[in-house]
Design a protein around this motif. Structure first.
Motif, PDB file in Angstrom:
ATOM      1  N   PRO A 104       2.888   3.523   0.279  1.00 16.08           N
ATOM      2  CA  PRO A 104       2.005   2.586  -0.076  1.00 16.08           C
ATOM      3  C   PRO A 104       2.513   1.159  -0.338  1.00 16.08           C
ATOM      4  CG  PRO A 104       1.540   4.069  -1.773  1.00 16.08           C
ATOM      5  CD  PRO A 104       2.636   4.667  -0.793  1.00 16.08           C
ATOM      6  N   MET A 105       3.837   1.168  -1.009  1.00 16.93           N
ATOM      7  CA  MET A 105       4.368  -0.143  -1.346  1.00 16.93           C
ATOM      8  C   MET A 105       5.321  -0.598  -0.458  1.00 16.93           C
ATOM      9  SD  MET A 105       4.002  -1.813  -4.372  1.00 16.93           S
ATOM     10  CE  MET A 105       5.613  -2.388  -4.644  1.00 16.93           C
ATOM     11  N   SER A 106       4.969  -0.395   1.027  1.00 13.24           N
ATOM     12  CA  SER A 106       5.713  -1.000   2.265  1.00 13.24           C
ATOM     13  C   SER A 106       5.441  -1.964   3.208  1.00 13.24           C
ATOM     14  CB  SER A 106       6.188   0.269   3.142  1.00 13.24           C
ATOM     15  OG  SER A 106       5.076   0.818   3.675  1.00 13.24           O
ATOM     16  N   LEU A 107       5.877  -2.428   3.873  1.00 11.25           N
ATOM     17  CA  LEU A 107       5.522  -3.463   4.898  1.00 11.25           C
ATOM     18  C   LEU A 107       6.219  -3.452   6.038  1.00 11.25           C
ATOM     19  CD1 LEU A 107       7.289  -6.266   4.945  1.00 11.25           C
ATOM     20  CD2 LEU A 107       5.986  -6.781   3.172  1.00 11.25           C
ATOM     21  N   CYS A 108       5.782  -3.644   7.260  1.00  7.94           N
ATOM     22  CA  CYS A 108       6.337  -3.798   8.462  1.00  7.94           C
ATOM     23  C   CYS A 108       6.708  -5.125   9.038  1.00  7.94           C
ATOM     24  CB  CYS A 108       5.703  -2.858   9.469  1.00  7.94           C
ATOM     25  SG  CYS A 108       5.505  -1.161   9.035  1.00  7.94           S
ATOM     26  N   VAL A 109       7.840  -5.538   9.467  1.00  7.31           N
ATOM     27  CA  VAL A 109       8.091  -6.815   9.940  1.00  7.31           C
ATOM     28  C   VAL A 109       8.544  -6.733  11.432  1.00  7.31           C
ATOM     29  CG1 VAL A 109       9.344  -8.800   9.669  1.00  7.31           C
ATOM     30  CG2 VAL A 109       8.855  -7.662   7.982  1.00  7.31           C
ATOM     31  N   ASP A 110       8.011  -7.347  12.359  1.00  3.57           N
ATOM     32  CA  ASP A 110       8.410  -7.485  13.884  1.00  3.57           C
ATOM     33  C   ASP A 110       9.790  -8.183  14.065  1.00  3.57           C
ATOM     34  OD1 ASP A 110       7.951 -10.234  13.854  1.00  3.57           O
ATOM     35  OD2 ASP A 110       6.032 -10.038  14.846  1.00  3.57           O
ATOM     36  N   ALA A 111      10.112  -8.198  15.163  1.00  8.48           N
ATOM     37  CA  ALA A 111      11.431  -8.553  15.614  1.00  8.48           C
ATOM     38  C   ALA A 111      11.601 -10.094  15.219  1.00  8.48           C
ATOM     39  CB  ALA A 111      11.826  -8.294  17.059  1.00  8.48           C
ATOM     40  N   ALA A 112      10.466 -10.812  15.338  1.00  8.80           N
ATOM     41  CA  ALA A 112      10.527 -12.253  15.043  1.00  8.80           C
ATOM     42  C   ALA A 112      10.457 -12.426  13.357  1.00  8.80           C
ATOM     43  CB  ALA A 112       9.361 -12.972  15.866  1.00  8.80           C
ATOM     44  N   GLY A 113      10.393 -11.641  12.806  1.00  2.00           N
ATOM     45  CA  GLY A 113      10.309 -11.796  11.410  1.00  2.00           C
ATOM     46  C   GLY A 113       9.035 -11.944  10.736  1.00  2.00           C
ATOM     47  N   ALA A 114       7.680 -11.641  11.598  1.00  4.54           N
ATOM     48  CA  ALA A 114       6.459 -11.836  10.988  1.00  4.54           C
ATOM     49  C   ALA A 114       6.051 -10.524  10.420  1.00  4.54           C
ATOM     50  CB  ALA A 114       5.533 -12.367  12.025  1.00  4.54           C
ATOM     51  N   ILE A 115       5.277 -10.429   9.242  1.00  6.00           N
ATOM     52  CA  ILE A 115       4.716  -9.321   8.576  1.00  6.00           C
ATOM     53  C   ILE A 115       3.576  -8.851   9.478  1.00  6.00           C
ATOM     54  CG2 ILE A 115       3.484  -8.364   6.549  1.00  6.00           C
ATOM     55  CD1 ILE A 115       5.148 -10.554   5.063  1.00  6.00           C
ATOM     56  N   VAL A 116       3.731  -7.656  10.052  1.00  4.08           N
ATOM     57  CA  VAL A 116       2.655  -7.233  10.932  1.00  4.08           C
ATOM     58  C   VAL A 116       1.536  -6.209  10.210  1.00  4.08           C
ATOM     59  CG1 VAL A 116       3.817  -7.422  13.127  1.00  4.08           C
ATOM     60  CG2 VAL A 116       4.140  -5.437  11.919  1.00  4.08           C
ATOM     61  N   SER A 117       2.104  -5.475   9.164  1.00  2.00           N
ATOM     62  CA  SER A 117       1.248  -4.799   8.287  1.00  2.00           C
ATOM     63  C   SER A 117       1.931  -4.526   6.808  1.00  2.00           C
ATOM     64  CB  SER A 117       1.277  -3.260   9.084  1.00  2.00           C
ATOM     65  OG  SER A 117       2.445  -2.694   9.043  1.00  2.00           O
ATOM     66  N   ALA A 118       0.920  -4.284   6.208  1.00  2.00           N
ATOM     67  CA  ALA A 118       1.193  -4.052   4.727  1.00  2.00           C
ATOM     68  C   ALA A 118       0.695  -2.801   4.214  1.00  2.00           C
ATOM     69  CB  ALA A 118       1.433  -5.213   3.763  1.00  2.00           C
ATOM     70  N   GLY A 119       1.170  -1.956   3.322  1.00  2.00           N
ATOM     71  CA  GLY A 119       0.545  -0.807   2.488  1.00  2.00           C
ATOM     72  C   GLY A 119      -0.550  -1.389   1.500  1.00  2.00           C
ATOM     73  N   PRO A 120      -1.178  -0.402   1.103  1.00  2.00           N
ATOM     74  CA  PRO A 120      -2.341  -0.935   0.128  1.00  2.00           C
ATOM     75  C   PRO A 120      -1.941  -1.456  -1.007  1.00  2.00           C
ATOM     76  CG  PRO A 120      -2.318   1.378   0.540  1.00  2.00           C
ATOM     77  CD  PRO A 120      -1.470   0.818   1.414  1.00  2.00           C
ATOM     78  N   THR A 121      -0.818  -0.808  -1.457  1.00  2.00           N
ATOM     79  CA  THR A 121      -0.463  -1.382  -2.909  1.00  2.00           C
ATOM     80  C   THR A 121       0.136  -2.792  -2.828  1.00  2.00           C
ATOM     81  OG1 THR A 121      -0.099   0.991  -3.499  1.00  2.00           O
ATOM     82  CG2 THR A 121       1.028  -0.559  -4.896  1.00  2.00           C
ATOM     83  N   THR A 122       1.070  -2.765  -1.640  1.00  2.00           N
ATOM     84  CA  THR A 122       1.767  -3.880  -1.382  1.00  2.00           C
ATOM     85  C   THR A 122       0.736  -5.218  -1.191  1.00  2.00           C
ATOM     86  OG1 THR A 122       3.294  -2.802  -0.058  1.00  2.00           O
ATOM     87  CG2 THR A 122       3.382  -5.255   0.310  1.00  2.00           C
ATOM     88  N   ARG A 123      -0.540  -4.873  -0.655  1.00  2.00           N
ATOM     89  CA  ARG A 123      -1.537  -6.095  -0.579  1.00  2.00           C
ATOM     90  C   ARG A 123      -2.151  -6.175  -1.934  1.00  2.00           C
ATOM     91  NH1 ARG A 123      -2.800  -2.675   3.844  1.00  2.00           N
ATOM     92  NH2 ARG A 123      -4.800  -1.987   2.761  1.00  2.00           N
ATOM     93  N   LYS A 124      -2.165  -4.938  -2.877  1.00  2.00           N
ATOM     94  CA  LYS A 124      -2.843  -5.392  -3.952  1.00  2.00           C
ATOM     95  C   LYS A 124      -2.005  -6.131  -5.029  1.00  2.00           C
ATOM     96  CE  LYS A 124      -4.950  -2.481  -7.679  1.00  2.00           C
ATOM     97  NZ  LYS A 124      -5.383  -0.902  -8.011  1.00  2.00           N
ATOM     98  N   VAL A 125      -0.596  -5.959  -4.742  1.00  2.00           N
ATOM     99  CA  VAL A 125       0.252  -6.993  -5.700  1.00  2.00           C
ATOM    100  C   VAL A 125       0.608  -8.259  -5.189  1.00  2.00           C
ATOM    101  CG1 VAL A 125       2.579  -6.880  -6.462  1.00  2.00           C
ATOM    102  CG2 VAL A 125       1.472  -4.706  -6.632  1.00  2.00           C
ATOM    103  N   LEU A 126       0.788  -8.237  -3.812  1.00  2.00           N
ATOM    104  CA  LEU A 126       1.172  -9.448  -3.245  1.00  2.00           C
ATOM    105  C   LEU A 126       0.258 -10.342  -2.446  1.00  2.00           C
ATOM    106  CD1 LEU A 126       4.715  -8.512  -1.575  1.00  2.00           C
ATOM    107  CD2 LEU A 126       4.158  -9.393  -4.051  1.00  2.00           C
ATOM    108  N   GLY A 127      -1.035  -9.909  -2.287  1.00  2.00           N
ATOM    109  CA  GLY A 127      -2.126 -10.221  -1.618  1.00  2.00           C
ATOM    110  C   GLY A 127      -2.093  -9.925  -0.189  1.00  2.00           C
TER     111      GLY A 127
END
Length: 338
Positions: free
Chosen positions: A13-36
């Motif tokens: 839940p504290m992870s995120l995925c980044v595409d080849a261009a460097g854009a964030i495509v998804s974020a875990g629920p705890t990541t969103r809770k902390v980082l918005g």
């Protein structure tokens, strides 16, 4: 969100995925809770790598795959994090975050609970240990405070006369030893009540206790902060005046004190009066006279006051000898109250 991203968010839940261009495509629920809400944001618009230094491009970041990074999110700069990167087949990456040693502060600051972490995350165990340590420290502090209060109470009880609340002989001895070790002049006044036995005989010991308590209040009023008033025997008291060795001043003080003690008192509809005799001994510093010698001088001066008729004060002479016998003088003035 893809099935793969959903699985990842559930497991990490504290992870995120980044595409080849460097854009964030998804974020875990705890990541969103902390980082918005950071999905769609270029990675380096929201993340700074503090260690290793100089990582500001995707290629430099990819080169750190598998290594431990220290990062800060611009949306939560007060929460330092650690991160690890894993590359995917499409050239993107998965970034897994943790709080490192700052986990307790991060949990408090962001209101995180056990549900915000993976079930296998050691963070839960760390939080448990932190809470257990805090509970143990709180219990230890509470115990230390209780022990401190108990120690102070025991020390006070050990140096306080239970009947009058004055210092006791032990406290007087400790004070005299301290003064003897220094160079500050001081004085002793040995006070003994006159005709106190008649109070006990006529009214009983409870009445005698009341008289002692009353006299203790008189003594307390006669001393300054830093002086000592102690009960050292049945109806014997000792006053210690650090820094005061002026004979005239002490004689006047004792005369006023004796005058207060001699005031008429009423008990069980009868009026009675007691008195007090006092002996003064002075120590001016720089001599080899011990406190035992000084107490002996004050004691001899006290007996001289009693031999001279009681109700008076005598300044000690170093060679003054106690009289061989002190015969009782006139008893206290007892009269029926009207």
């Amino acid at each position: 969100m893809s099935t793969q991203s959903a699985v990842l968010s559930s497991l990490r839940p504290m992870s995120l995925c980044v595409d080849a261009a460097g854009a964030i495509v998804s974020a875990g629920p705890t990541t969103r809770k902390v980082l918005g809400d950071i999905v769609g944001t270029p990675l380096f618009d929201m993340l700074d790598v503090s260690r290793p230094k100089g990582i500001a491009t995707l290629s430099a970041l990819r080169a750190q795959s598998g290594a431990k990074l220290h990062v800060r999110a611009r949306s939560a700069p007060e929460t330092p994090m650690v991160a690890q990167i894993a590359m995917d087949e499409a050239g993107g990456m998965v970034i897994d975050f943790g709080f490192g040693i700052g986990v307790a502060e991060a949990v408090r600051r962001h209101g995180l609970t056990a549900a915000d972490f993976s079930a296998t995350d050691l963070t839960l165990e760390i939080l448990f240990l932190i809470e257990a340590q805090q509970a143990a420290m709180a219990a230890s502090r509470k115990l230390n405070r209780r022990l401190h209060v108990a120690r102070l109470a025991a020390e006070t009880e050990a140096t306080t006369d239970g009947l009058t609340g004055l210092a006791n002989r032990r406290a007087a001895d400790l004070t005299l030893r301290t003064l003897e070790a220094g160079e500050t002049p001081f004085s002793l006044v040995h006070v003994d009540l006159d005709f106190f036995k008649q109070v006990n005989d006529r009214f009983g010991h409870r009445a005698g206790d009341t008289v002692l308590q009353d006299v203790a209040r008189d003594l307390t009023k006669a001393v300054r902060p830093g002086d000592l008033a102690a009960r050292i025997g049945g109806d014997e008291f000792l006053l210690v005046f650090p820094g005061l060795a002026d004979a005239d001043q002490l004689i006047r003080l004792c005369e006023r004190l004796i005058g207060r003690i001699e005031r008429e008192r009423r008990m069980n509809d009868r009026i009675y009066a007691i008195s007090a005799s006092a002996g003064i001994a002075l120590w001016h510093g720089g001599s080899d006279v011990s406190t035992e010698d000084l107490m002996g001088q004050a004691d001899r001066a006290l007996y001289a006051s009693k031999a001279a008729g009681r109700g008076r004060v005598t300044l000690a002479e170093p060679r003054c000898q106690p009289p061989p016998d002190v015969s009782p003088k006139a008893p206290g003035n007892f009269a029926d109250g009207s």
